[in-house]
Design an enzyme around this catalytic site. Structure first.
Site, PDB file in Angstrom:
ATOM      1  N   GLY A  33       0.826  -1.219   0.000  1.00  0.00           N
ATOM      2  CA  GLY A  33       0.000   0.000   0.000  1.00  0.00           C
ATOM      3  C   GLY A  33       0.851   1.256   0.000  1.00  0.00           C
ATOM      4  O   GLY A  33       1.775   1.388  -0.802  1.00  0.00           O
ATOM      5  N   GLU A  34       0.579   2.152   0.943  1.00  0.00           N
ATOM      6  CA  GLU A  34       1.325   3.426   0.951  1.00  0.00           C
ATOM      7  C   GLU A  34       2.785   3.240   1.335  1.00  0.00           C
ATOM      8  O   GLU A  34       3.567   4.196   1.331  1.00  0.00           O
ATOM      9  CB  GLU A  34       0.656   4.441   1.880  1.00  0.00           C
ATOM     10  N   GLY A  80       4.767   1.116  -0.335  1.00  0.00           N
ATOM     11  CA  GLY A  80       5.521   0.690  -1.509  1.00  0.00           C
ATOM     12  C   GLY A  80       5.393  -0.789  -1.850  1.00  0.00           C
ATOM     13  O   GLY A  80       4.419  -1.459  -1.476  1.00  0.00           O
ATOM     14  N   ASP A  93      -4.371  -3.442  -8.633  1.00  0.00           N
ATOM     15  CA  ASP A  93      -4.569  -3.884 -10.028  1.00  0.00           C
ATOM     16  C   ASP A  93      -3.851  -2.943 -10.986  1.00  0.00           C
ATOM     17  O   ASP A  93      -3.291  -3.378 -11.994  1.00  0.00           O
ATOM     18  CB  ASP A  93      -6.066  -3.901 -10.369  1.00  0.00           C
TER      19      ASP A  93
HETATM   20  P1  AMP Z   1      -7.721  -3.703  -5.415  1.00  0.00           P
HETATM   21  O1  AMP Z   1      -8.106  -2.446  -4.702  1.00  0.00           O
HETATM   22  O2  AMP Z   1      -6.554  -3.512  -6.340  1.00  0.00           O
HETATM   23  O3  AMP Z   1      -7.563  -4.851  -4.517  1.00  0.00           O
HETATM   24  O4  AMP Z   1      -8.912  -4.090  -6.394  1.00  0.00           O
HETATM   25  C1  AMP Z   1     -10.227  -3.661  -6.246  1.00  0.00           C
HETATM   26  C2  AMP Z   1     -11.060  -4.203  -7.385  1.00  0.00           C
HETATM   27  O5  AMP Z   1     -11.121  -5.633  -7.277  1.00  0.00           O
HETATM   28  C3  AMP Z   1     -12.473  -3.686  -7.363  1.00  0.00           C
HETATM   29  O6  AMP Z   1     -12.684  -2.891  -8.501  1.00  0.00           O
HETATM   30  C4  AMP Z   1     -13.377  -4.918  -7.341  1.00  0.00           C
HETATM   31  O7  AMP Z   1     -14.368  -4.887  -8.309  1.00  0.00           O
HETATM   32  C5  AMP Z   1     -12.429  -6.084  -7.574  1.00  0.00           C
HETATM   33  N1  AMP Z   1     -12.704  -7.216  -6.673  1.00  0.00           N
HETATM   34  C6  AMP Z   1     -13.077  -7.173  -5.375  1.00  0.00           C
HETATM   35  N2  AMP Z   1     -13.237  -8.413  -4.862  1.00  0.00           N
HETATM   36  C7  AMP Z   1     -12.953  -9.278  -5.862  1.00  0.00           C
HETATM   37  C8  AMP Z   1     -12.941 -10.712  -5.981  1.00  0.00           C
HETATM   38  N3  AMP Z   1     -13.238 -11.510  -4.945  1.00  0.00           N
HETATM   39  N4  AMP Z   1     -12.578 -11.239  -7.167  1.00  0.00           N
HETATM   40  C9  AMP Z   1     -12.251 -10.460  -8.197  1.00  0.00           C
HETATM   41  N5  AMP Z   1     -12.261  -9.106  -8.171  1.00  0.00           N
HETATM   42  C10 AMP Z   1     -12.606  -8.510  -7.014  1.00  0.00           C
END
Ligand code: AMP
Length: 308
Positions: free
Chosen positions: A207-208, A210, A238
């Protein structure tokens, strides 16, 4: 330039942070990965599924960025995957309020013909069996397979997750997930144990604080850029993964040295993602803004020390 296949959720998210709240907005792991990777002007395709409730304009938004959307199945009488989360005051942790799989529950991914020879495969956060199916459909072995996952799949499909992890090159997970996967508190020990599970490269996102890249006895650390405003961390992981995989596809170099640059690119793009709700910042991101921030990153970490 290499081709990139991305599999992951294309979703509706509802987010609450200390700074505000949204109704259903565009989200999903593959969406964030695709938007990040589109900065590299690659041939990239998303493999995913949505329901009839998913606005066409969202799909257009992706295809306008040169992302091939022919692998996004639309189930007219189905509902799109929905996720809702609420961040704590420190913005580094969050509670999941809802995960509605909807059309994702019966998803059989289909990789577009033109992409079965892609050199880079980004297995975004999804059921590990779906990730496996995409891997199996590749007609030529990709040069690099990157996998991202989360605690949800460790809780619900751990065995399947282990099977797919065995077959990949790079895993990107956050610190808590690395600890959950290995039962180890030390991230150095956790990274070693994960390498023993299959992937030769382990990226641990903090996260913040790194991200760390591990490979054998080598470790590389990239801090997160100190930002004045963090509005919504959703999708930062992501976006990081999309920046990482996109950079490798762009440069066609899978060496550890080049992966360091990929980590910096991933961190840079993630630093934009958190500045606005959902995908808003990534949608409007310009190449010169990215360039400027990469320079800031360099300045942040460069020093000349004389050692005798
Ligand atoms: P992150 O903040 O990078 O972990 O990703 C958040 C994104 O992951 C959001 O846009 C959600 O739609 C997606 N997400 C949340 N839970 C899941 C899951 N169990 N499987 C796949 N994608 C997910």
């Amino acid at each position: 330039m290499s081709k990139l296949v991305i599999v992951g959720t294309v979703a509706f998210d509802a987010i609450e942070t200390p700074f505000g709240k949204t109704d259903k907005i565009l989200g999903g792991a593959a969406t964030f990965i695709g938007l990040a990777a589109s900065q590299f002007k690659l041939d990239a395709a998303i493999v995913s599924i949505v329901g009839g409730d998913f606005p066409k304009e969202y799909l257009n938004l992706l295809s306008k960025r040169n992302i091939d959307i022919s692998g996004i199945e639309v189930v007219e009488n189905g509902k799109t995957f929905f996720w809702s989360g609420k961040y704590h005051n420190d913005m580094n942790s969050r509670d999941t309020l809802a995960t509605e799989l909807n059309v994702l529950a019966d998803f059989n991914p289909v990789v577009p013909e033109d992409y079965k020879d892609a050199e880079v495969l980004m297995l975004g956060n999804l059921h590990p069996m779906v990730q496996m199916s995409v891997l199996d459909q590749m007609e030529t072995k990709p040069k690099l397979v990157v996998l991202d996952t989360m605690n949800f799949w460790m809780d619900n499909a751990l065995e399947d997750l282990h099977r797919v992890i065995k077959r990949i090159d790079v895993i990107t997970i956050n610190d808590e997930e690395a600890r959950q996967l290995t039962g180890e508190y030390s991230l150095v020990v956790a990274a070693r144990k994960i390498q023993e599970m299959g992937p030769k490269y382990v990226v641990i996102k903090k996260g913040e604080h790194g991200a760390l890249l591990f490979h054998n006895d080598n470790v590389f650390y990239a801090p997160a850029l100190p930002l004045e405003e963090v509005f919504d961390p959703t999708g930062a992981g992501d976006t990081f993964a999309g920046g990482f995989a996109g950079y490798i596809a762009r440069t066609e170099d899978t060496s550890f040295e080049n992966m360091k640059n990929a980590v910096i690119y991933g961190s840079t793009l993630a630093s934009f993602c958190v500045e606005k709700f959902g995908t808003q910042r990534m949608i409007n991101l310009k190449a010169d803004e990215v360039h400027k921030r990469l320079q800031q990153f360099k300045n942040l970490t460069q020093f000349e020390i004389v050692l005798d």
